[in-house]
Motif scaffolding. Structure first.
Motif, PDB file in Angstrom:
ATOM      1  N   SER A 185      37.714  48.782  59.052  1.00  0.00           N
ATOM      2  CA  SER A 185      37.563  48.242  57.709  1.00  0.00           C
ATOM      3  C   SER A 185      38.472  47.025  57.500  1.00  0.00           C
ATOM      4  N   ASP A 186      37.980  46.090  56.697  1.00  0.00           N
ATOM      5  CA  ASP A 186      38.771  44.938  56.232  1.00  0.00           C
ATOM      6  C   ASP A 186      39.296  44.047  57.343  1.00  0.00           C
ATOM      7  N   GLN A 187      38.603  44.010  58.482  1.00  0.00           N
ATOM      8  CA  GLN A 187      39.000  43.065  59.520  1.00  0.00           C
ATOM      9  C   GLN A 187      38.572  41.658  59.103  1.00  0.00           C
ATOM     10  N   PRO A 188      39.370  40.634  59.438  1.00  0.00           N
ATOM     11  CA  PRO A 188      39.004  39.260  59.064  1.00  0.00           C
ATOM     12  C   PRO A 188      37.765  38.783  59.808  1.00  0.00           C
ATOM     13  N   GLU A 189      37.106  37.776  59.247  1.00  0.00           N
ATOM     14  CA  GLU A 189      35.934  37.207  59.901  1.00  0.00           C
ATOM     15  C   GLU A 189      36.288  36.720  61.302  1.00  0.00           C
ATOM     16  N   SER A 245      37.278  39.455  52.059  1.00  0.00           N
ATOM     17  CA  SER A 245      38.263  40.385  51.512  1.00  0.00           C
ATOM     18  C   SER A 245      39.027  39.763  50.346  1.00  0.00           C
ATOM     19  N   GLU A 246      39.308  38.463  50.413  1.00  0.00           N
ATOM     20  CA  GLU A 246      39.981  37.777  49.309  1.00  0.00           C
ATOM     21  C   GLU A 246      39.096  37.775  48.065  1.00  0.00           C
ATOM     22  N   PHE A 247      37.817  37.477  48.262  1.00  0.00           N
ATOM     23  CA  PHE A 247      36.884  37.442  47.141  1.00  0.00           C
ATOM     24  C   PHE A 247      36.753  38.817  46.498  1.00  0.00           C
ATOM     25  N   GLN A 248      36.639  39.843  47.327  1.00  0.00           N
ATOM     26  CA  GLN A 248      36.463  41.191  46.791  1.00  0.00           C
ATOM     27  C   GLN A 248      37.711  41.688  46.074  1.00  0.00           C
ATOM     28  N   LYS A 249      38.866  41.240  46.510  1.00  0.00           N
ATOM     29  CA  LYS A 249      40.108  41.642  45.850  1.00  0.00           C
ATOM     30  C   LYS A 249      40.184  41.090  44.432  1.00  0.00           C
ATOM     31  N   GLU A 250      39.848  39.796  44.261  1.00  0.00           N
ATOM     32  CA  GLU A 250      39.927  39.171  42.945  1.00  0.00           C
ATOM     33  C   GLU A 250      39.296  37.790  43.020  1.00  0.00           C
ATOM     34  N   HIS A 251      38.505  37.460  42.009  1.00  0.00           N
ATOM     35  CA  HIS A 251      37.871  36.147  42.006  1.00  0.00           C
ATOM     36  C   HIS A 251      37.599  35.667  40.586  1.00  0.00           C
ATOM     37  N   ILE A 252      37.179  34.428  40.484  1.00  0.00           N
ATOM     38  CA  ILE A 252      36.852  33.828  39.193  1.00  0.00           C
ATOM     39  C   ILE A 252      35.507  34.378  38.717  1.00  0.00           C
ATOM     40  N   PRO A 253      35.402  34.788  37.469  1.00  0.00           N
ATOM     41  CA  PRO A 253      34.122  35.319  36.976  1.00  0.00           C
ATOM     42  C   PRO A 253      32.980  34.322  37.170  1.00  0.00           C
ATOM     43  N   LEU A 257      44.964  31.072  38.540  1.00  0.00           N
ATOM     44  CA  LEU A 257      45.908  32.111  38.135  1.00  0.00           C
ATOM     45  C   LEU A 257      47.072  31.523  37.344  1.00  0.00           C
ATOM     46  N   ALA A 258      47.573  30.388  37.805  1.00  0.00           N
ATOM     47  CA  ALA A 258      48.698  29.752  37.135  1.00  0.00           C
ATOM     48  C   ALA A 258      48.344  29.336  35.700  1.00  0.00           C
ATOM     49  N   GLN A 259      47.076  29.044  35.450  1.00  0.00           N
ATOM     50  CA  GLN A 259      46.618  28.663  34.120  1.00  0.00           C
ATOM     51  C   GLN A 259      46.377  29.887  33.239  1.00  0.00           C
ATOM     52  N   GLY A 260      46.556  31.087  33.797  1.00  0.00           N
ATOM     53  CA  GLY A 260      46.351  32.306  33.024  1.00  0.00           C
ATOM     54  C   GLY A 260      44.895  32.607  32.718  1.00  0.00           C
ATOM     55  N   LYS A 261      43.994  32.107  33.558  1.00  0.00           N
ATOM     56  CA  LYS A 261      42.567  32.304  33.330  1.00  0.00           C
ATOM     57  C   LYS A 261      42.120  33.706  33.748  1.00  0.00           C
ATOM     58  N   GLU A 262      40.998  34.095  33.210  1.00  0.00           N
ATOM     59  CA  GLU A 262      40.441  35.429  33.479  1.00  0.00           C
ATOM     60  C   GLU A 262      39.966  35.553  34.939  1.00  0.00           C
ATOM     61  N   THR A 263      40.169  36.712  35.527  1.00  0.00           N
ATOM     62  CA  THR A 263      39.652  37.024  36.856  1.00  0.00           C
ATOM     63  C   THR A 263      38.966  38.381  36.823  1.00  0.00           C
ATOM     64  N   VAL A 264      38.182  38.650  37.873  1.00  0.00           N
ATOM     65  CA  VAL A 264      37.571  39.961  38.019  1.00  0.00           C
ATOM     66  C   VAL A 264      37.889  40.495  39.402  1.00  0.00           C
ATOM     67  N   LYS A 265      37.940  41.794  39.524  1.00  0.00           N
ATOM     68  CA  LYS A 265      38.224  42.453  40.800  1.00  0.00           C
ATOM     69  C   LYS A 265      36.979  43.159  41.288  1.00  0.00           C
ATOM     70  N   GLY A 266      36.873  43.302  42.629  1.00  0.00           N
ATOM     71  CA  GLY A 266      35.725  43.988  43.215  1.00  0.00           C
ATOM     72  C   GLY A 266      34.676  43.014  43.688  1.00  0.00           C
ATOM     73  N   ALA A 267      33.652  43.554  44.346  1.00  0.00           N
ATOM     74  CA  ALA A 267      32.610  42.724  44.944  1.00  0.00           C
ATOM     75  C   ALA A 267      31.859  41.955  43.877  1.00  0.00           C
TER      76      ALA A 267
END
Length: 461
Positions: free
Chosen positions: A234-238, A384-392, A451-461
């Motif tokens: 699981s979670d091996q890099p590309e 894995s980075e995208f699934q952890k947290e990304h911009i809505p 993130l530094a701008q305090g903008k909203e993010t979502v977690k998960g796929a």
């Protein structure tokens, strides 16, 4: 005993020069391709390189074992384990479980440690004038500091279906051999943090068997193979696309390159308009954004250059590299280490060419545009980075996969590109521009700025 690790931070790859000072004999394990490093070590320490060896058929770099043997006359010692499909196709001394290599008053005993690949071996070193007990283990891609070699590379990079399940089972068995070794044995792996050969490699250069027994995640499962397997896979890099070519070139008879080439410096007029050339702009992303030749790929000259070149360039490409004259040798070394030898020359000045600017956007622009009809926010980070947290609202396409993907669905959209800090976004921008996209912009600050701008993010796929 003489010992020196040679560490290539650009590929997070470790090789080893080990010598018997009494006999002035030395062995090099897992040599990189620019072999002058080892020749200089031998010269400084009055030693002869008499043996060269590898832990396995490498996927992430083109080994310099054959070049070193060609120049020094050293004997090559390579694995004959793993079955018929995993044999080197050139003359060498074959090694199997329990075999010994004698280097002056030193000996190295072969341990067959499959899992990462079927033919993988490790070398257990004894310094006999001091003791007949083992003192060092050279593990290649078997055991790292805090991690172990991934068994899925053959399936991910080379398309060998089912090999990851076999590899996981073999790795579990090989780890029992490791656990049987004395705690004091030093462990010197083939890679450190930053390598794609594992997912949690430590950044310190070495460890011990005892330390790994208590802190390596892979050694905490006891007899629970199923949990071990699930965690390992699981979670091996590309897996970089160039890995398949490295596997091939490290196995077959191939042309040798025993010195670092000195490629010519070219004028931009001699390059523009020529068919078949791929322009690689190795300048910093900010300079590229300020003005670049349309159709050039921005693969910055930094520690990650070889990795991204392996993802984005082809082995038949004729490369013209835009970089400073003082960077020529270092860039050539980085690319030759992954067998990318198609460099035609270097261009140092593009001021006379017609340049275009990158269209840049900031967080406020992204916030205002990303959900509008006709716009697409493209996140080109690892999965894995995208699934952890990304911009809505972002969609995911890993930058390294762009050259092999159908991008038709993006053609009629205004594409805003972002990654984590901007490096991968500029690679993706330059690739899409080269592919004919005109409605593209680059969020240079990318996710860190969001993130530094305090903008909203979502977690998960």
């Amino acid at each position: 005993m003489f010992f020196q690790q040679v560490y290539d931070k650009t590929l997070a790859q470790g090789s080893y020069f080990i010598g018997c000072q009494a006999k002035n004999e030395a062995i090099v394990i897992d040599a990189k391709r620019d072999i002058d490093t080892y020749l200089e070590i031998a010269k400084r320490n009055n030693m002869r390189i008499t043996h060269v060896a590898e832990t396995h058929i490498h996927a992430d770099f083109l080994a310099g074992t054959r070049e070193l043997a060609e120049v020094t006359g050293a004997t090559m010692y390579l694995s004959d384990e793993g079955g018929a499909d995993w044999q080197y196709e050139f003359t060498h001394v074959g090694l199997k479980e329990g075999d010994k290599i004698q280097v002056g008053n030193l000996s190295l005993t072969v341990m067959h440690t499959p899992g990462h690949t079927p033919e993988s071996i490790s070398f257990l070193l004894r310094d006999h004038p001091a003791s007949d007990e083992p003192v060092m283990l050279f593990t290649g891609d078997f055991v790292f500091v805090g991690d172990i070699g991934r068994p899925d590379l053959l399936e991910e990079a080379a398309g060998i279906v089912g090999s990851k399940d076999i590899g996981a089972e073999q790795m579990f068995a090989s780890l029992n051999k490791f656990l049987s070794l004395p705690d004091y044995v030093q462990v010197w792996p083939g890679h450190g943090a930053g390598s794609a050969c594992g997912k949690a490699l430590g950044s310190v250069p070495s460890t011990t068997v005892g330390y790994e027994k208590i802190r390596n995640w892979a050694l905490q499962f006891g007899d629970d193979y199923e949990s071990f397997r699930d965690t390992l896979l699981s979670d091996q890099p590309e897996a970089p696309t160039y890995f398949a070519m490295m596997k091939k070139l490290n196995k077959v008879d191939r042309p040798l390159l025993t010195a670092v080439p000195n490629h010519p410096s070219l004028t931009i007029d001699a390059v523009l308009g020529k068919e078949g050339y791929t322009l690689v702009d190795a300048r910093h992303k900010n300079r590229f954004a300020a003005g670049h030749i349309k159709g050039s790929l921005n693969i910055q000259h930094n520690n990650a250059m070889a990795n991204w070149a392996g993802w984005m360039l082809g082995y038949t490409d004729k490369l013209v590299i835009i970089a400073g004259e003082d960077e020529k040798e270092e860039i050539t070394r980085k690319l030759m280490r992954i067998g990318m030898d198609g460099i035609v020359g270097y261009v140092h000045d593009i001021d006379k060419a017609t340049l275009v600017e990158t269209k840049l956007v900031d967080a406020a622009d992204v916030d205002a545009l990303k959900d509008k009809d006709g716009y697409c926010l493209l996140d080109v980070r690892n999965k894995s980075e995208f699934q952890k947290e990304h911009i809505p609202g972002a969609i995911h396409r890993f930058v390294g996969h762009l050259p092999k993907q159908d991008l038709t669905d993006l053609r009629d959209k205004d594409v805003i590109i972002q990654c984590q800090s901007g490096d991968r976004a500029t690679i993706a921008y330059s690739y899409l521009e080269k592919a004919g996209f005109t409605q593209i912009s680059n969020y240079a600050g990318s996710f860190i700025d969001w993130l530094a701008q305090g903008k909203e993010t979502v977690k998960g796929a």
